[in-house]
Design an enzyme around this catalytic site. Structure first.
Site, short mmCIF file in Angstrom:
data_model
loop_
_atom_site.label_atom_id
_atom_site.label_comp_id
_atom_site.label_asym_id
_atom_site.label_seq_id
_atom_site.Cartn_x
_atom_site.Cartn_y
_atom_site.Cartn_z
N GLU A 15 53.28 28.67 27.99
CA GLU A 15 54.56 29.12 28.53
C GLU A 15 55.10 30.24 27.64
O GLU A 15 55.24 30.07 26.43
CB GLU A 15 55.56 27.95 28.53
N GLU A 37 63.08 16.80 30.78
CA GLU A 37 62.78 17.91 31.71
C GLU A 37 62.24 19.04 30.85
O GLU A 37 62.99 19.65 30.10
CB GLU A 37 64.06 18.37 32.42
N LYS A 94 74.80 17.94 23.10
CA LYS A 94 74.39 18.87 22.03
C LYS A 94 73.80 20.10 22.72
O LYS A 94 72.68 20.09 23.20
CB LYS A 94 73.32 18.19 21.14
N CYS A 151 62.42 27.70 33.43
CA CYS A 151 61.34 26.72 33.23
C CYS A 151 60.34 26.76 34.37
O CYS A 151 59.15 26.57 34.19
CB CYS A 151 61.93 25.33 33.11
#
Ligand code: NAD
Length: 500
Positions: A398, A265, A189, A299
């Site tokens: 973040e 992750e 997906k 990331c």
């Protein structure tokens, strides 16, 4: 494909097919639903994407389950799976220009990066796991003579992969390569913000010889297709890359359904520690290059520079000056260092964080504004904040955009304390000419990857993943096989002496 015109012309000639790929063919969503595919380069609609939901996930998972059970892929000798995946890597290289153009059209990164970094790294990843799979041996345990205990690795069954939009093709391949090499069937997906390369990969996989139903791609929204996949009881494991918030939800879906393994992750807020004896020019150059790479949408981007106070001003000046080299530009043009932010929502998120930094009293040393608005696309100038303190929002959360926060530290121990006072632990960096000091700091940092006097080292041979709320799994390297295989012990009774 050197001139900007060539890339733009190639992109203009593409008519991306946004239909799902289930059972070896392109299909629309069962209920006919679609959503628009908007290019962040200029805000234009470039196509429609099938809006997969539970019925589409059901079709893909049941096909994948049947394919796994009849062994059409899982039982093929490793050498044959290797050859098929090698063909896929070759096809990715042969279609590299198209894949690069689709990636850039969909998520806005400079096409030169898509071509040189994403396509190459993704094809290399497929090839590396293909080559590994017929070289990995199982074990025999040191049991007494009366028995033999075989410890073997078997494919999990049906693997669900859910991936983000920042490296759409590469993140897909980090899951696809070890999962398919070890014999699983898959349902991928992709992100609703960037589905095109994953869908094209599925066509190439079929062309390479991966049998029907073994590799399916169902695009759609997270709360629809993603949730249905993570809740599905016939899915044995989810390989997830994305935000910590979604990772938490997916673990809950696993708990609510069949306790499927979830390998997550997740996000990061990675520290970049600069001690007073560091090579400041190299540190500033590396920091700017890494935080502004991929529009800051990485990331592991080093978004917190934690700098010893005596060199704070010198480092800040250097990094703010270097930021000018990363002004956003046309992603099709040669030499563009930074492209478009993936969509308007993410643009507003980044601008919202910049406003929060200003409100909290941080000083804008570079950037801080939207750019190229006349293009219709979504661009932000490379931004550096100085005077940032650890409790500020821009130091804790973040941002996932081209925004660097520079914080002061009073010595190495203080820098480590600031670095570790985060819920994240994905990557970190320590800069010092004193290698003993650097290695002591490296040991104290709670992060899955620590760079010493560097940041951008990367190789498919090394594991990648995080501590704490940055996740619980490792992509890349032989360790990734652990995520997509079950460990089985088979006991065989032996007589103990030599019979007859
Ligand atoms: P996201 O969590 O919003 O979405 C990731 C994927 O999850 C998408 O495919 C999305 O559709 C799906 N999803 C969303 N809600 C879901 C739900 N309720 N159930 C199932 N699936 C759902 O993340 P994003 O914005 O696409 O990506 C950015 C994030 O990814 C950042 O936090 C970044 O740090 C992280 N990331 C981590 C790594 C790593 O290796 N650790 C690599 C790349 C990106």
């Amino acid at each position: 494909m050197d001139s900007p015109l060539d890339w733009a012309a190639l992109a203009a000639g593409l008519h991306p097919d946004g239909r799902a790929f289930i059972g070896g063919r392109r299909v629309g969503a069962a209920d006919g639903g679609v959503f628009d595919c908007i290019s962040p380069i200029d805000g234009r609609k470039v196509g429609e994407i099938a809006r997969g939901r539970a019925a589409d996930i059901e079709a893909a998972v049941s096909g994948a389950r049947a394919a796994f059970e009849d062994g059409r892929w899982a039982w093929r000798p490793p050498r044959e799976r290797k050859q098929t995946l090698q063909r896929l890597a070759d096809l990715m290289r042969a279609n590299g220009d198209e894949l690069a153009a689709l990636e850039t059209l969909d998520m806005g990164k400079p096409v030169a990066m898509s071509r040189a970094v994403d396509v190459n790294a993704a094809a290399n990843c497929i090839r590396w796991y293909a080559e590994a799979i017929d070289k990995v041996y199982d074990e025999i345990a040191p049991t007494p003579r009366t028995a033999l205990a075989l410890i073997t690795r078997e494919p999990m069954g049906v693997v669900g992969a859910i991936v983000p939009w920042n490296y759409p093709m590469l993140m897909s391949c980090w899951k696809i390569a070890p999962a398919l090499a070890s014999g699983n069937s898959m349902v991928l997906k992709p992100s609703e913000k960037a589905s095109l390369t994953a869908l094209r990969l599925a066509e190439l996989a079929l062309e390479a010889g991966i049998p029907e139903d073994v590799f399916n791609v169902v695009p759609g929204y997270g709360h629809e297709a993603g949730q249905a996949l993570a809740l599905h009881k016939e899915v044995d494991c989810i390989g997830f890359t994305g935000s910590t918030r979604t990772g938490r939800a997916i673990m809950q879906y696993a708990g609510q359904s069949n306790l499927k393994r979830v390998h997550a992750e997740l996000g990061g807020k990675s520290p970049f520690i600069v001690l007073a004896d560091a090579d400041l020019d190299a540190a500033a150059r590396t920091c700017a290059g890494s935080i502004f790479f991929n529009q800051g949408e990485s990331c592991n981007a080093p978004s917190r520079a934690i700098v010893e106070r005596s060199v704070l001003a010198a480092f800040s000046e250097r990094v703010a000056a270097l930021a000018q080299n990363y002004q956003p530009g046309d992603p099709w043009a040669k030499g563009t260092a930074m492209g478009a932010i993936v969509d308007r929502t993410q643009l507003n998120t980044v601008l919202g964080y910049i406003a929060a930094g200003v409100d909290d009293g941080a000083r804008l040393a570079a950037g801080g504004t939207q750019a190229l608005e006349q293009s219709g696309g979504f661009y932000v100038t490379p931004t550096v904040f100085t005077g940032v303190t650890p409790e500020m929002k821009i130091a804790r959360e973040e941002i996932f955009g081209p925004v660097l926060s520079v914080l002061a530290a009073d010595g190495a121990a203080h820098a480590v304390a600031i670095a570790n006072a985060s819920r994240y632990g994905l990557a970190a960096s320590i800069w010092s000419r004193d290698i003993d000091r650097a290695l002591t700091v490296a040991r104290a940092l709670r992060a899955g990857t620590v760079h010493v006097n560097s940041y951008d080292d990367d190789d498919i041979t090394v594991p990648f993943g995080g501590y704490k709320e940055s996740g619980n799994g490792r992509d890349k390297s032989l360790h990734a096989f652990e995520k997509y295989t079950e460990l089985k012990t088979t006991w065989i009774r032996l007589p103990g002496g030599v019979a007859g």
